[in-house]
Design an enzyme around this catalytic site. Structure first.
Site: not given
Ligand SMILES: NC(=O)c1ccc[n+]([C@@H]2O[C@H](COP(=O)([O-])OP(=O)(O)OC[C@H]3O[C@@H](n4cnc5c(N)ncnc54)[C@H](O)[C@@H]3O)[C@@H](O)[C@H]2O)c1
Ligand SMILES: O=c1ccn([C@@H]2O[C@H](COP(=O)(O)OP(=O)(O)O[C@H]3OC[C@](O)(CO)[C@H]3O)[C@@H](O)[C@H]2O)c(=O)[nH]1
Length: 387
Positions: A180, A183, A187
């Site tokens: 797990r 990632y 990062k």
């Molecule tokens: N959504 C959240 O709450 C959240 C939380 C923590 C971190 N992040 C970070 O924010 C960023 C964006 O997240 P998101 O939720 O929009 O995810 P997302 O998966 O919707 O968007 C990521 C995009 O990157 C593109 N991508 C991936 N690899 C690629 C490559 N090799 N070349 C070109 N494009 C590529 C994918 O096609 C996708 O459209 C990520 O770096 C993620 O780790 C998001």
């Molecule tokens: O069907 C489900 C799916 C998930 N869970 C639990 O919910 C918690 C949150 O899960 P999720 O939003 O999928 O992911 P995380 O918060 O753990 O991780 C994300 O946070 C930020 C990011 O970096 C990018 O978005 C990503 O790593 C978790 O406890 C799951 O186990 C559930 O119960 N049922």
């Protein structure tokens, strides 16, 4: 669109060109929308997919047609990337594999995507003296100090043991066999590399740590606009269950806690970073909503109530079901116990605060999910009548 925009110090903001990598994803699509609707900036949108930004790319008669260009590029292996970074004033890197179901089942792809593939982006920005906003994650904090204390210890109540602060909190991951953490670790290393490029070579950077941003267009609904066996993030998993009228699955009892922030609030914070480089450069920012904390079980209960309201469909008699993490995610899964962002730095530097309550953001998001997917789900599950 306002042409005389001012930054937080009253200086007028010059139109800029932004190379946005990962522009076709959830966050990228909202950021592109905001930049087109409210600013004069140009976007070079890089991604392998464009479905989530197609509404901005077509028709060519739209008011922003001249300001957004899509480049279908996989940054793993495309020599056009450096040229685009050179053409831009600012690069924003969002590209990543960032769904937890992948971290333990595709750890190599996860590490390559979040570390190796980001390296050239950092290098090109540094070598060409271009500003970089890099998207990291709240997962770099891992687990809280508090979760290692006895359940009844009063020290658990001390904010220093659970509030996550950019400059002081440690990063606590599990053992290597708990994949797990592939990632979070990738990062963290790219954050350290960017920070070092800033310290040794003068790279102008900002690192964003999103804390569970949620809203419309997040991930996919399995079997509708994504693979049937795919496991998206929790908002889409629970939306899928609600749309199909099946119980919401609580991993390991749904005891983990999260704070959720509305995507539209969070995008305001990113726009402030873009337009206030003097205040944002050299900083790492938590972006979340500490007021919206729930356990995953509470999230499931609230989503069930909200969905009943917006869809008019009755809730199930047993709306949730427990499932082990091994069964749901497979071997090597582990979890962050609690995620409360310290907001001091973003508040001081950019004056940003989230506005939307969890109930309100779920209401607008589930209204979108119902409107977008309910018909398609119904069609996909209806049994054809044999003649
Ligand atoms: N959504 C959240 O709450 C959240 C939380 C923590 C971190 N992040 C970070 O924010 C960023 C964006 O997240 P998101 O939720 O929009 O995810 P997302 O998966 O919707 O968007 C990521 C995009 O990157 C593109 N991508 C991936 N690899 C690629 C490559 N090799 N070349 C070109 N494009 C590529 C994918 O096609 C996708 O459209 C990520 O770096 C993620 O780790 C998001
Ligand atoms: O069907 C489900 C799916 C998930 N869970 C639990 O919910 C918690 C949150 O899960 P999720 O939003 O999928 O992911 P995380 O918060 O753990 O991780 C994300 O946070 C930020 C990011 O970096 C990018 O978005 C990503 O790593 C978790 O406890 C799951 O186990 C559930 O119960 N049922």
């Amino acid at each position: 669109m306002a042409s005389s925009r001012a930054d937080l110090d009253g200086n007028s903001i010059k139109p800029m060109t932004i190379c946005m990598i990962g522009a076709g994803g959830f966050i990228g699509s909202h950021l592109c929308e905001k930049l087109m609707a409210e600013t004069p900036h140009k976007v070079l949108a890089v991604d392998v997919y464009n479905d989530k930004i197609n509404h901005l790319l077509e028709p060519s008669s739209s008011p922003w047609a001249e300001r957004i260009q899509f480049h279908r590029i996989n940054i793993k292996n495309d020599s056009r990337l450096e040229g685009l970074i050179r053409m831009a004033d600012l690069t924003i890197n969002l590209a990543a594999i960032c769904t937890p179901a992948d971290y333990n089942t595709r750890p190599l792809d996860t590490i390559y995507s979040n570390f190796i593939d980001a390296l050239p982006v950092v290098k090109y920005c540094s070598e060409n003296s271009k500003r970089l906003i890099h998207f990291s994650t709240c997962e770099v904090y891992g687990k809280t100090v508090g979760c290692f204390l006895p359940k009844d210890s009063p020290l658990r109540q001390e904010p220093a043991n659970y509030v996550l602060s950019e400059d002081t909190s440690p990063c606590i991951f599990g053992p290597i066999e708990k994949q797990r953490w592939s990632y979070a670790c990738a990062k963290q290393l790219i954050e350290r590399l960017i920070y070092a490029e800033g310290a040794e070579n003068g790279l102008e950077f900002t690192i964003v740590r999103p804390f569970n941003w949620i809203g419309p267009r997040m991930d996919f609904i399995p079997g509708i606009d994504g693979p049937s066996e795919g496991v998206p993030r929790v908002l889409a998993c629970f939306s899928n269950n609600l749309l199909r009228g099946e119980p919401l699955k609580l991993v390991d009892g749904g005891e983990s806690q999260r704070t959720f922030v509305y995507i539209k609030d969070a995008i305001e914070a990113v726009l402030l970073m873009i337009e206030n480089p003097a205040r944002a450069n050299g900083h790492i920012f938590n972006v979340g909503n500490p007021n919206n904390e729930v356990t995953v079980r509470q999230l499931a209960e609230m989503m069930t109530q909200v969905y009943t309201k917006v869809s008019g469909e009755p809730a199930l008699a047993s709306p949730t079901i427990d499932i082990s993490s091994k069964e749901f995610y497979g071997e090597g899964y582990d979890d962050s116990d609690k995620r409360i962002p310290d907001m001091t730095i973003i508040n001081r530097q950019l004056g940003w605060n989230p506005k939307t309550s969890l109930w309100d953001l779920l209401e607008s998001t589930l209204t979108y999910q119902h409107r977008t997917y309910a018909e398609a789900v119904k069609k996909s599950t209806s049994v054809p009548v044999s003649s």
